[in-house]
Every structure is written in structure tokens, then in C-alpha cells.
Design a protein around this motif. Structure first.
Motif, PDB file in Angstrom:
ATOM      1  N   PRO A  73       0.801  -1.235   0.000  1.00  0.00           N
ATOM      2  CA  PRO A  73       0.000   0.000   0.000  1.00  0.00           C
ATOM      3  C   PRO A  73       0.832   1.283   0.000  1.00  0.00           C
ATOM      4  O   PRO A  73       0.447   2.274  -0.610  1.00  0.00           O
ATOM      5  CB  PRO A  73      -0.834  -0.118   1.281  1.00  0.00           C
ATOM      6  N   MET A  74       1.986   1.248   0.668  1.00  0.00           N
ATOM      7  CA  MET A  74       2.807   2.454   0.719  1.00  0.00           C
ATOM      8  C   MET A  74       3.417   2.746  -0.647  1.00  0.00           C
ATOM      9  O   MET A  74       3.471   3.904  -1.100  1.00  0.00           O
ATOM     10  CB  MET A  74       3.905   2.294   1.770  1.00  0.00           C
ATOM     11  N   ALA A  75       3.871   1.711  -1.339  1.00  0.00           N
ATOM     12  CA  ALA A  75       4.437   1.894  -2.669  1.00  0.00           C
ATOM     13  C   ALA A  75       3.367   2.343  -3.661  1.00  0.00           C
ATOM     14  O   ALA A  75       3.618   3.200  -4.520  1.00  0.00           O
ATOM     15  CB  ALA A  75       5.080   0.589  -3.147  1.00  0.00           C
ATOM     16  N   LEU A  76       2.172   1.780  -3.540  1.00  0.00           N
ATOM     17  CA  LEU A  76       1.086   2.170  -4.428  1.00  0.00           C
ATOM     18  C   LEU A  76       0.698   3.631  -4.209  1.00  0.00           C
ATOM     19  O   LEU A  76       0.453   4.370  -5.166  1.00  0.00           O
ATOM     20  CB  LEU A  76      -0.131   1.264  -4.193  1.00  0.00           C
ATOM     21  N   SER A  77       0.665   4.059  -2.955  1.00  0.00           N
ATOM     22  CA  SER A  77       0.394   5.469  -2.660  1.00  0.00           C
ATOM     23  C   SER A  77       1.504   6.356  -3.200  1.00  0.00           C
ATOM     24  O   SER A  77       1.259   7.465  -3.696  1.00  0.00           O
ATOM     25  CB  SER A  77       0.266   5.684  -1.147  1.00  0.00           C
ATOM     26  N   GLY A  78       2.751   5.852  -3.121  1.00  0.00           N
ATOM     27  CA  GLY A  78       3.888   6.614  -3.619  1.00  0.00           C
ATOM     28  C   GLY A  78       3.820   6.860  -5.108  1.00  0.00           C
ATOM     29  O   GLY A  78       4.237   7.924  -5.589  1.00  0.00           O
ATOM     30  N   PRO A 115       6.213  18.349   7.851  1.00  0.00           N
ATOM     31  CA  PRO A 115       5.363  17.677   8.849  1.00  0.00           C
ATOM     32  C   PRO A 115       3.962  17.376   8.331  1.00  0.00           C
ATOM     33  O   PRO A 115       3.403  16.308   8.617  1.00  0.00           O
ATOM     34  CB  PRO A 115       5.321  18.692  10.008  1.00  0.00           C
ATOM     35  N   VAL A 116       3.392  18.308   7.567  1.00  0.00           N
ATOM     36  CA  VAL A 116       2.070  18.062   6.979  1.00  0.00           C
ATOM     37  C   VAL A 116       2.159  16.903   5.990  1.00  0.00           C
ATOM     38  O   VAL A 116       1.266  16.040   5.939  1.00  0.00           O
ATOM     39  CB  VAL A 116       1.539  19.334   6.293  1.00  0.00           C
ATOM     40  N   GLY A 117       3.244  16.872   5.205  1.00  0.00           N
ATOM     41  CA  GLY A 117       3.440  15.773   4.252  1.00  0.00           C
ATOM     42  C   GLY A 117       3.531  14.425   4.932  1.00  0.00           C
ATOM     43  O   GLY A 117       3.085  13.412   4.393  1.00  0.00           O
ATOM     44  N   LEU A 118       4.121  14.392   6.129  1.00  0.00           N
ATOM     45  CA  LEU A 118       4.235  13.135   6.879  1.00  0.00           C
ATOM     46  C   LEU A 118       2.865  12.572   7.209  1.00  0.00           C
ATOM     47  O   LEU A 118       2.601  11.378   6.986  1.00  0.00           O
ATOM     48  CB  LEU A 118       5.031  13.377   8.165  1.00  0.00           C
ATOM     49  N   MET A 120       0.069  13.333   5.811  1.00  0.00           N
ATOM     50  CA  MET A 120      -0.602  13.032   4.547  1.00  0.00           C
ATOM     51  C   MET A 120      -0.191  11.648   4.061  1.00  0.00           C
ATOM     52  O   MET A 120      -1.035  10.854   3.598  1.00  0.00           O
ATOM     53  CB  MET A 120      -0.221  14.099   3.516  1.00  0.00           C
ATOM     54  N   ALA A 121       1.101  11.318   4.206  1.00  0.00           N
ATOM     55  CA  ALA A 121       1.603  10.005   3.804  1.00  0.00           C
ATOM     56  C   ALA A 121       1.004   8.900   4.674  1.00  0.00           C
ATOM     57  O   ALA A 121       0.635   7.825   4.173  1.00  0.00           O
ATOM     58  CB  ALA A 121       3.130   9.984   3.894  1.00  0.00           C
ATOM     59  N   ALA A 230       6.681  16.367  -0.572  1.00  0.00           N
ATOM     60  CA  ALA A 230       6.913  16.039   0.836  1.00  0.00           C
ATOM     61  C   ALA A 230       6.273  14.704   1.188  1.00  0.00           C
ATOM     62  O   ALA A 230       6.886  13.858   1.851  1.00  0.00           O
ATOM     63  CB  ALA A 230       6.355  17.147   1.728  1.00  0.00           C
ATOM     64  N   CYS A 231       5.039  14.515   0.750  1.00  0.00           N
ATOM     65  CA  CYS A 231       4.345  13.254   0.985  1.00  0.00           C
ATOM     66  C   CYS A 231       5.074  12.097   0.306  1.00  0.00           C
ATOM     67  O   CYS A 231       5.245  11.026   0.887  1.00  0.00           O
ATOM     68  CB  CYS A 231       2.905  13.368   0.485  1.00  0.00           C
ATOM     69  N   PHE A 232       5.527  12.329  -0.932  1.00  0.00           N
ATOM     70  CA  PHE A 232       6.250  11.299  -1.685  1.00  0.00           C
ATOM     71  C   PHE A 232       7.536  10.896  -0.958  1.00  0.00           C
ATOM     72  O   PHE A 232       7.879   9.703  -0.897  1.00  0.00           O
ATOM     73  CB  PHE A 232       6.575  11.823  -3.086  1.00  0.00           C
TER      74      PHE A 232
END
Length: 364
Positions: A73-78, A115-118, A120-121, A230-232
Motif C-alpha cells: 500500500p505504501m508503494a502504491l500510494s507513492g 510535517p504536513v506531508g508526513l 498526509m503520507a 513532501a508526501c512522496f
């Protein structure tokens, strides 16, 4: 699937042209008025394509993780965030869909955006992980829980004091969600925990944007250009630590190589949904977007029942109906509050969507 790509291509072209027309963000500063009939057509088109693409994205992600076996799931979100980062940069810097009026310092980016990106991730990671444990239909029902996490987060941060009517609305949502969960045949507490984690992290992200980015107003595409990288970054850091060893052992990248079209479509559709949401607000209203989102979730429930052969009990259906009642009541109350702003309420920043641009060049 070819039809899906055609929808995306048409929607992207519509967004690039209509966004500039509505905002007037081309060479002149004065917005160009659209003909009423053209604006209605644009609104209907944006709503229809938003419903289609957002629903298809949910089903496609589920199929990639279950049918294709890409259980990362993390890779797919990436993949989606990486595409959004590149596409938003091209839209702002190459096509100049949005006129950038500020520069971003490294210090501000590291202390405010990262921090917001974190969070969001984390929201995206757990939001995709839940598809490994729960049915598509039940996940859409649990999404009605979102206002509860948001209200609690804003209250804890001291940004909002809930009224009695808001508390009643979230109690209806909580009761409906509990009934729907009780009626779920294939209930996984791991899946429910992942869904609650996703909702909690999303509420935290909203609170953090209001605290860390107070007073700043980004165009949605500009905001995505800053937040997506940032999220990426955080997603890829998580992939390296948590998912890459298993992905490497199972040769997971070969799954992408075998069906690059499907994975590209999933990544591109995520960016398209963000732009379409903005278009719906511009041509209709934010309330329209919230209503469409609720209708979309209900449609996906039926897609799960009819096409994915998922079982939904009558008790679940009743619980979902109670949650929807509370959800609509919650949004109705919030819209009334927006029409009558509280002068004592702290100034807030809304991450996406936001259309007011600061017209003075400044550095943040």
C-alpha cells in the motif's frame, strides 16, 4: 479500461482550460466570465467525471492489491504522489495554469510543509492498507466516520468548539458506524484499526495545516506542488524500510512492468481527482463536492455488491443509512457556520481546495 483513460484525458484537458478561464490566471489579471450555459455544462461535466474517476480509482486500487497481487500500500500510494508532484509542477511551471506569487524557503518547507506531508503520507498508507483486510463496500461505510475524527482533532487543538447540534450529528454517525460494523460478516479488526488510523491521521493533517500554514492561501494545484513531494518523500522512506525487502524478494516491480498501463492509470487518476474536486467547487460549490463524495461512496458500495460479489447485510445497510443521516446533518450545520462566521474563531488555513491567491509577491 481504454474508456477510463479517455475520461482522464478529457478531464485533464477540461481542467487546464476551464481552470484558467474561471480564475483568470493567464496573462491578464481580470477573470474572464463564462457564459451561464457554458458554466452549467462545465459544472455537470466536472461532477460526472469526478464521480466516474474517483469511483474507478477505488475499484482499480482494490484490484491491483488483490487481483494483481501488488500488496504494498505504501508503494502504491507513492506512485500516485510521485505523479501528482510531477504533474502539478508541470501545470504550474510549464503550462502556467497557476500564477505563482511566492517563493518557498528551505527552512519554511522543512518546518511547515514536511510535517504536513508526513501525516498526509500516513493517511494514504493506512487508507490503502485497509483494502487488504476489508471489503470495498464496508470501507465506504466507515468513511462516514471522518467528521468525528476531524471535530475531535479541531477541539483538542483549540481551533473549534463543537455545538450541541454538531455533537448530535457525530453521535448519529458513530451509532450508524457501530451498527454497520456489527452487521459486517467478514469483519477484520485489523482493517477497522487501519481505517480509524487513516481517519485520525487525516484529521491531524487538517489540524496541522491550520496551525502551521495559518494565513497562507494556495491555489489547489500550487498547494499540491508543495505538498506532494513532501508526501512522496515520506512514502518512499517508508517503502525502503518496511516494504522494499519483501518487494525485492517477490520481484514486485515485475508486476508493474507486466501491466504498466494499469499502474500509470492509478497514479494519474489520483491527480485527476484532486483537480476535478477543485473544478466542482469552482463551477458549483464546496457543498456540492461533499454531497457528491457521499453519493460516490454509496455508488461504490453498490459496485462492491453487484460486481465484486461482496455481501452487505440489512443491518449494515441500516447502520450506513443512519451514518449518512448524521453526515448530511454535520455538513449542513458546518455550511450554516460558514455563512455566519464566528469572529472569535481562530484564523484557519484550508489545504485543499483554496482559491484565494495572495497578489503580492512574498517569501514564506
Amino acid at each position: 479500461m481504454l474508456c477510463l483513460v479517455q475520461h482522464f484525458r478529457d478531464a485533464f484537458h477540461l481542467l487546464l482550460t476551464a481552470s484558467a478561464n474561471l480564475e483568470g490566471l493567464e496573462n491578464n489579471d481580470k477573470p474572464r466570465e463564462m457564459h451561464p450555459a457554458a458554466k452549467k455544462l462545465a459544472a455537470a461535466t466536472a461532477c460526472l467525471v469526478y464521480m466516474t474517476i474517483s469511483s474507478a480509482l477505488i475499484v482499480l486500487n482494490q484490484q491491483l492489491m488483490h487481483e494483481d497481487g501488488f500488496r504494498y500500500p505504501m508503494a502504491l500510494s507513492g506512485l500516485g504522489m510521485g505523479f501528482s508532484a510531477v504533474a502539478s509542477y508541470i501545470a504550474c511551471k510549464v503550462f502556467h495554469v497557476v500564477e505563482i506569487k511566492r517563493t518557498m524557503t528551505v527552512r519554511f518547507y522543512m518546518l511547515r510543509i514536511m510535517p504536513v506531508g508526513l501525516f498526509m503520507a500516513l493517511t494514504l498508507h493506512f487508507g490503502n492498507t485497509v483494502y487488504l483486510y476489508l471489503t470495498v463496500s464496508f470501507i465506504q461505510m466507515l468513511k462516514a466516520f471522518t467528521p468525528i475524527a476531524t471535530m475531535v482533532g479541531l477541539f483538542v487543538a483549540g481551533l473549534e468548539t463543537p455545538t450541541k447540534r454538531l455533537i448530535l450529528a457525530v453521535l448519529l454517525i458513530a451509532i450508524g458506524t457501530a451498527i454497520a460494523s456489527y452487521g459486517e460478516v467478514n469483519l477484520s479488526w485489523i482493517g477497522v484499526a487501519c481505517m480509524m488510523a487513516s481517519e485520525t491521521f487525516e484529521a491531524t493533517r487538517l489540524v496541522m495545516t491550520q496551525i502551521l500554514l495559518v494565513g497562507l492561501k494556495f491555489h489547489p494545484i500550487e498547494g499540491l506542488m508543495y505538498l506532494a513531494p513532501a508526501c512522496f518523500f515520506w512514502l518512499m522512506a517508508g517503502v525502503v524500510v518496511l516494504e522494499w525487502p519483501t518487494m525485492s524478494a517477490n520481484n514486485a516491480l515485475q508486476l508493474i512492468a507486466n501491466k504498466p498501463f494499469l499502474y500509470f492509470a492509478a497514479a494519474a487518476m489520483g491527480f485527476c481527482v484532486n483537480l476535478l474536486a477543485y473544478m466542482v467547487i469552482q463551477t458549483a460549490s464546496s457543498l456540492t463536492l461533499k454531497v457528491l463524495g457521499t453519493i460516490k461512496n454509496a455508488i461504490v458500495v453498490w459496485i462492491g455488491i453487484i460486481f465484486l460479489q461482496e455481501l452487505v447485510t440489512k443491518l449494515q445497510g441500516f447502520g450506513y443509512a443512519v451514518s449518512l443521516l448524521g453526515f448530511f446533518l454535520y455538513n449542513y450545520i458546518k455550511m450554516q457556520q460558514m455563512d455566519k462566521p464566528d469572529p472569535n474563531r481562530k484564523q484557519q488555513y484550508t489545504a485543499l481546495p483554496q482559491t484565494d491567491l495572495q497578489h503580492d509577491s512574498n517569501k514564506v
